[in-house]
Design a protein around this motif. Structure first.
Motif, PDB file in Angstrom:
ATOM      1  N   THR A 115       0.843  -1.192   0.000  1.00  0.00           N
ATOM      2  CA  THR A 115       0.000   0.000   0.000  1.00  0.00           C
ATOM      3  C   THR A 115       0.875   1.239   0.000  1.00  0.00           C
ATOM      4  OG1 THR A 115      -1.787  -1.123   1.162  1.00  0.00           O
ATOM      5  CG2 THR A 115      -1.761   1.295   1.254  1.00  0.00           C
ATOM      6  N   ILE A 116       0.599   2.136  -0.928  1.00  0.00           N
ATOM      7  CA  ILE A 116       1.372   3.360  -1.067  1.00  0.00           C
ATOM      8  C   ILE A 116       0.447   4.545  -0.854  1.00  0.00           C
ATOM      9  CG2 ILE A 116       2.834   4.734  -2.583  1.00  0.00           C
ATOM     10  CD1 ILE A 116       3.472   2.125  -4.085  1.00  0.00           C
ATOM     11  N   ALA A 117       0.732   5.333   0.172  1.00  0.00           N
ATOM     12  CA  ALA A 117      -0.084   6.515   0.488  1.00  0.00           C
ATOM     13  C   ALA A 117      -1.559   6.140   0.587  1.00  0.00           C
ATOM     14  CB  ALA A 117       0.128   7.597  -0.567  1.00  0.00           C
ATOM     15  N   GLY A 118      -1.826   5.002   1.213  1.00  0.00           N
ATOM     16  CA  GLY A 118      -3.198   4.575   1.420  1.00  0.00           C
ATOM     17  C   GLY A 118      -3.836   3.887   0.238  1.00  0.00           C
ATOM     18  N   THR A 119      -3.120   3.755  -0.871  1.00  0.00           N
ATOM     19  CA  THR A 119      -3.665   3.122  -2.069  1.00  0.00           C
ATOM     20  C   THR A 119      -2.828   1.901  -2.444  1.00  0.00           C
ATOM     21  OG1 THR A 119      -4.438   5.262  -2.889  1.00  0.00           O
ATOM     22  CG2 THR A 119      -4.299   3.459  -4.482  1.00  0.00           C
ATOM     23  N   GLN A 120      -3.501   0.799  -2.709  1.00  0.00           N
ATOM     24  CA  GLN A 120      -2.772  -0.411  -3.083  1.00  0.00           C
ATOM     25  C   GLN A 120      -2.166  -0.252  -4.473  1.00  0.00           C
ATOM     26  OE1 GLN A 120      -4.957  -4.156  -3.764  1.00  0.00           O
ATOM     27  NE2 GLN A 120      -3.542  -5.110  -2.316  1.00  0.00           N
ATOM     28  N   SER A 121      -0.860  -0.539  -4.592  1.00  0.00           N
ATOM     29  CA  SER A 121      -0.190  -0.404  -5.880  1.00  0.00           C
ATOM     30  C   SER A 121      -0.679  -1.461  -6.846  1.00  0.00           C
ATOM     31  CB  SER A 121       1.332  -0.518  -5.703  1.00  0.00           C
ATOM     32  OG  SER A 121       1.663  -1.748  -5.103  1.00  0.00           O
ATOM     33  N   GLY A 122      -0.708  -1.113  -8.123  1.00  0.00           N
ATOM     34  CA  GLY A 122      -1.229  -2.020  -9.139  1.00  0.00           C
ATOM     35  C   GLY A 122      -0.151  -2.466 -10.107  1.00  0.00           C
ATOM     36  N   ALA A 123      -0.576  -2.654 -11.337  1.00  0.00           N
ATOM     37  CA  ALA A 123       0.311  -3.225 -12.340  1.00  0.00           C
ATOM     38  C   ALA A 123       1.469  -2.301 -12.670  1.00  0.00           C
ATOM     39  CB  ALA A 123      -0.481  -3.536 -13.602  1.00  0.00           C
ATOM     40  N   ASP A 124       2.628  -2.879 -12.818  1.00  0.00           N
ATOM     41  CA  ASP A 124       3.822  -2.184 -13.280  1.00  0.00           C
ATOM     42  C   ASP A 124       4.462  -3.113 -14.293  1.00  0.00           C
ATOM     43  OD1 ASP A 124       6.843  -1.810 -13.255  1.00  0.00           O
ATOM     44  OD2 ASP A 124       6.203  -0.021 -12.175  1.00  0.00           O
ATOM     45  N   LYS A 125       4.557  -2.669 -15.545  1.00  0.00           N
ATOM     46  CA  LYS A 125       4.973  -3.587 -16.604  1.00  0.00           C
ATOM     47  C   LYS A 125       6.408  -4.074 -16.430  1.00  0.00           C
ATOM     48  CE  LYS A 125       6.073   0.112 -19.946  1.00  0.00           C
ATOM     49  NZ  LYS A 125       5.696   0.672 -21.275  1.00  0.00           N
TER      50      LYS A 125
END
Length: 287
Positions: A115-125
């Motif tokens: 979780t980054i700044a309260g938001t779950q990180s998503g796809a990173d190619k």
């Protein structure tokens, strides 16, 4: 009696090279999975991941237990990645490959990510491709050539052409196809890598060895000569140059390079093959 024809440069110690590369990938993945802002409310998780990854390389059995316990406490993708690296270093290559693939899918959809700044990180190619690249390596060691090739191809499909990771995975896929003795196909990926980075030393070594494997000795010499101008003290370059010289009938030059390896680089990965080839040349002379 020809000198030993290696699958590709470093193939006499491919496990060592791939372990070295895996360590580099682990460090790169650290910077993605755990970067500034990740685990913002629990900074100890950063060092926990770093510690687990260090153990996964040096003490994989211990790291595996830690990773499994961590998963029971919501460790998510970082804990599962540590588990996969541990399994790879315990030579459980099939198990590792399956886990790398599952983690790649989690990265794609953002499942179990920090979780980054309260938001779950998503796809990173790049992270996704890196995980598939690790899966490809594990499948290769497991002898699952088709699965290794598929993972590498999927990784290539999502990264920017000409990027560092694109070039790296092209060379990975070349080794996979070479392991299946399809050297012509391997050359396609090697040549593609060199169009983006003409002075890539590993690519030049691979090109020389693959050209030698298909009997194109003159072009193989051109490749190894170019590599030699970049790093003339590299024992793997000297070994490949000796192999090519021998195949071209220049036994004196081949012997000279082999002797340099044995004399100046006795503990290198190329040294055992150099000693073996010198012994074979001596036996041939006796015959």
């Amino acid at each position: 009696m020809a000198l030993s024809i290696l699958l590709l440069p470093y193939s006499h110690s491919i496990l060592g090279r791939m372990r070295d590369k895996l360590h580099i990938i682990v460090i790169a993945t650290l910077s993605i999975l755990v970067h500034p802002g990740a685990f913002a409310q629990e900074p100890t998780e950063i060092s926990r991941y770093e510690d687990c990854m260090g153990l996964a390389i040096d003490k994989p059995a211990e790291a595996l237990n830690i990773a499994l316990l961590w998963q029971e406490n919501a460790g998510g993708a970082p804990a599962r990645h540590c588990e996969a690296i541990s399994l790879f270093n315990l030579a459980e290559y099939g198990e590792a490959g399956a886990r790398f693939e599952l983690i790649a899918e989690d990265i794609r959809v953002g499942r179990g990510m920090p979780t980054i700044a309260g938001t779950q990180s998503g796809a990173d190619k790049v992270m996704y491709a890196s995980m598939l690249s690790q899966a490809a390596q594990a499948w290769l060691f497991a002898g699952e050539i088709d699965r290794a090739h598929d993972a590498a191809s999927r990784a290539l499909s999502v990264v920017d052409k000409g990027s560092a990771i694109h070039i790296e995975i092209l060379l990975d896929r070349a080794q996979i196809t070479a392991a299946d003795e399809d050297y012509e196909l391997a050359l396609e990926d090697i040549d593609a890598a060199l169009t983006f980075e003409p002075h890539n030393l590993i690519a030049l070594l691979f090109q020389a060895a693959a050209r030698r494997a298909v009997g194109n000795y003159l072009d193989a010499k051109k490749s190894i000569d170019q590599a030699y101008t970049i790093d003339g003290k590299n024992p793997s370059i000297l070994l490949e140059r000796a192999n090519i010289a021998f195949m071209l009938g220049d036994k004196d030059s081949a012997r000279q390079d082999l002797l340099i390896i044995v004399r100046d680089y006795p503990d290198s990965q190329a040294a055992p093959s150099a000693r073996m080839n010198l012994e074979r040349m001596a036996l041939k002379e006796i015959d």
